[in-house]
Design an enzyme around this catalytic site. Structure first.
Site: not given
Ligand SMILES: NC(=O)C1=CN([C@@H]2O[C@H](COP(=O)(O)OP(=O)(O)OC[C@H]3O[C@@H](n4cnc5c(N)ncnc54)[C@H](OP(=O)(O)O)[C@@H]3O)[C@@H](O)[C@H]2O)C=CC1
Ligand SMILES: O=C1O[C@H](COP(=O)(O)O)[C@@H](O)[C@H](O)[C@H]1O
Length: 490
Positions: A53, A150, A180, A184, A218, A237, A242, A342, A347
């Site tokens: 957005r 996820k 992911h 691995k 972790e 989580d 995983h 955690k 790790k």
């Molecule tokens: N971060 C991680 O390490 C991991 C994340 N995940 C999963 O990945 C997904 C994203 O996580 P993460 O990147 O951490 O989350 P963030 O909160 O950092 O990012 C969310 C993103 O979604 C966008 N967004 C929110 N609402 C909308 C919308 N209505 N339309 C389009 N874009 C939108 C936001 O941008 P804006 O506000 O500009 O719209 C932002 O780019 C989640 O499902 C999370 O559970 C899974 C594994 C690991």
């Molecule tokens: O999906 C997730 O994985 C990471 C751990 O991933 P790893 O590849 O570094 O073992 C975890 O930190 C996170 O909470 C979880 O959402």
């Protein structure tokens, strides 16, 4: 499993990332796509279209991407980075809103003959709406795939709903649920170890295996993800996805081939054979913990509740250890101990297969059985020490180390699990993605635990940050005469 060698160039594509400004995109997705581009696998005319957005333009998104690559790719080459960034385009769009400005995205996606991958890196609550809009706006082509991050739901009912919502617009063979851990190297290697080594294959059952441990430890705490994590906890989580996926690969029967459905058919059978944990089992078979202040990496770190800084103390678990049993002919009675947490001492992701001890007598009081250790990270390796005689008189035994380093970053390999998976989605190869029935079977086993915790007035057991979790996790194994790997080594 993968039909194209890691080094081969894939067909050109349009990769559309929803959530383009988020943590996952910046830390994992763009670095992974960059590395595959630098390795020559991504054609120069491929496009990566980011949407979120936030009102950015191409230039501003590219600048964020440049910064992210600087932080997360340690060997980035500036001229390759420039060529990579030239592939990036940005469209400001609320993906959940049918009345948003979808024309901007539509005009960029003007080549129906290219593979189109829609990667949903947003909150899962938006998946159904985004899928519906992609379909309604005519953006879903015959060769489109949709990748879902996820968590798929927060329990069995919500997982079914997400699957149904997305499944209404995308056929199952175009839905790629990413886990992911399946990307691995060491996890994939379990398949090679088990089925390419007849000695191991013949010993892989309840006659020979005493117990199995899977640990994903972790050192980090919340890392700024408290908003998400506190609503999730370690069971949702890490364990539901995983660790249960790793368990399926360790426990499945030999698949008829390495094709996606052959593998996934076997994996889902394992999940369906997990013995349900009824109320009486729960206390003895599941431990949950939450860290209190302690030390991590030599520094004092606050308690979970202080890191979270919420209004009321949270009961969310940052640690889970549980004892699973697979109720089938191969594994009946063999405990599979899973744990993840955690703020643990290091790790470490590791699978330990403990074989049964030898008959007592010949070498004194019996002898501990061999132990196969598959280290997933850091420093992926496989270790299977053999017992040999100590040189000299007598039959004192010692371990002759037999370990192999698995080098995920070696030529043709990947530094990060996302690299292979992102291109598998382009290739249309779902072998390392999770099928609908697998997700639901995993939730079906985990949901009663969540429900029991909700009813329970107690909360997680406290553990000091920088330790291996609450004492109750150790006691769970001690009751069966077993020990976690680090306790056994001590
Ligand atoms: N971060 C991680 O390490 C991991 C994340 N995940 C999963 O990945 C997904 C994203 O996580 P993460 O990147 O951490 O989350 P963030 O909160 O950092 O990012 C969310 C993103 O979604 C966008 N967004 C929110 N609402 C909308 C919308 N209505 N339309 C389009 N874009 C939108 C936001 O941008 P804006 O506000 O500009 O719209 C932002 O780019 C989640 O499902 C999370 O559970 C899974 C594994 C690991
Ligand atoms: O999906 C997730 O994985 C990471 C751990 O991933 P790893 O590849 O570094 O073992 C975890 O930190 C996170 O909470 C979880 O959402």
């Amino acid at each position: 499993m993968s039909h194209i060698a890691a080094s081969e160039r894939v067909d050109t594509f349009d990769y559309v990332i929803f959530g383009a400004t988020g943590d996952l995109t910046m830390r994992k997705l763009l670095p992974a796509l960059y590395r595959r581009f630098a390795a020559g696998q991504v054609p120069d005319d491929a496009r990566i279209v980011g949407t979120a957005r936030s009102p950015l333009d191409d230039k501003a998104w590219r600048e964020r991407a440049r910064q992210a690559l600087g932080e997360h790719v340690n060997d980035a080459d500036s001229s390759v980075v420039d060529r990579f960034l030239a592939m990036l385009r940005y469209v400001s769009l609320n993906g959940a809103d049918a009345n948003a400005h979808w024309d901007g995205l539509r005009s960029l996606l003007d080549r129906d003959d290219r593979v189109r991958v829609f990667y949903l890196a947003t909150a899962p609550a938006l998946y159904g709406d985004i899928a519906r809009n992609l379909d309604a706006k005519g953006l879903r082509t015959e060769t489109s795939r949709i990748v879902l991050e996820k968590p798929i739901g927060t329990d069995l009912d919500t997982a079914r709903r997400v699957n149904e919502d997305v499944g209404r617009y995308f056929p199952e063979n175009s839905i790629f649920r990413i886990d992911h851990y399946l990307g691995k190297e060491a996890v994939q290697n379990i398949i090679a170890l088990r089925f390419a080594n007849p000695m191991l294959e013949r010993m892989w059952d309840r006659q020979s295996v005493d117990y199995v441990q899977v640990t994903a430890a972790e050192t980090v705490g919340l890392e700024g993800r408290g908003g998400y994590y506190d609503g999730s906890g370690a069971l949702r989580d890490m364990i539901q996805n995983h660790l249960l996926q790793v368990l399926t690969v360790v426990a499945m029967e030999r698949p008829v081939s390495l094709d996606a459905d052959a593998l996934r058919d076997e994996k889902v059978r394992v999940l369906a054979s997990l013995k349900p944990l009824d109320r009486d089992d729960l206390g003895a078979s599941v431990v949950r913990g939450q860290y209190v202040e302690g030390t991590s990496g030599g520094k004092a770190v606050p308690a979970y509740n202080d890191e979270l800084d919420g209004e009321a103390p949270s009961r969310t678990e940052t640690f889970v250890a549980l004892r699973a049993e697979i109720d089938n002919a191969r594994w009946r009675g063999v405990p599979f101990y899973l744990r993840s947490g955690k703020r643990l001492p290091r790790k470490l992701t590791e699978i330990v297969v403990q074989f049964r001890a030898t008959e007592p007598g010949l070498f004194g009081d019996g002898h501990p059985g061999s132990r196969l250790v598959i280290r997933v990270q850091p420093d992926a390796s496989v270790t299977l020490p053999l017992f040999v005689k100590h040189p000299g008189n007598g039959f004192a035994l010692e371990e002759a180390d037999a370990s192999s380093r698995l080098d995920p970053g070696a030529a043709g390999g990947f530094q990060d699990a996302y690299e292979g998976l992102l291109l598998d989605a382009v290739k249309g190869n779902p072998a390392l993605f999770v099928r609908k029935d697998e997700t639901e079977a995993a939730w079906a086993w985990v949901t009663p635990i969540l429900e029991a915790w909700q009813r329970d007035e107690g909360g997680p057991d406290a553990y000091e940050a920088g330790t291996w979790g609450p004492a109750s996790a150790r006691h769970m194994l001690q009751r069966e005469g077993h020990a976690w790997a680090e306790d056994a080594a001590a």
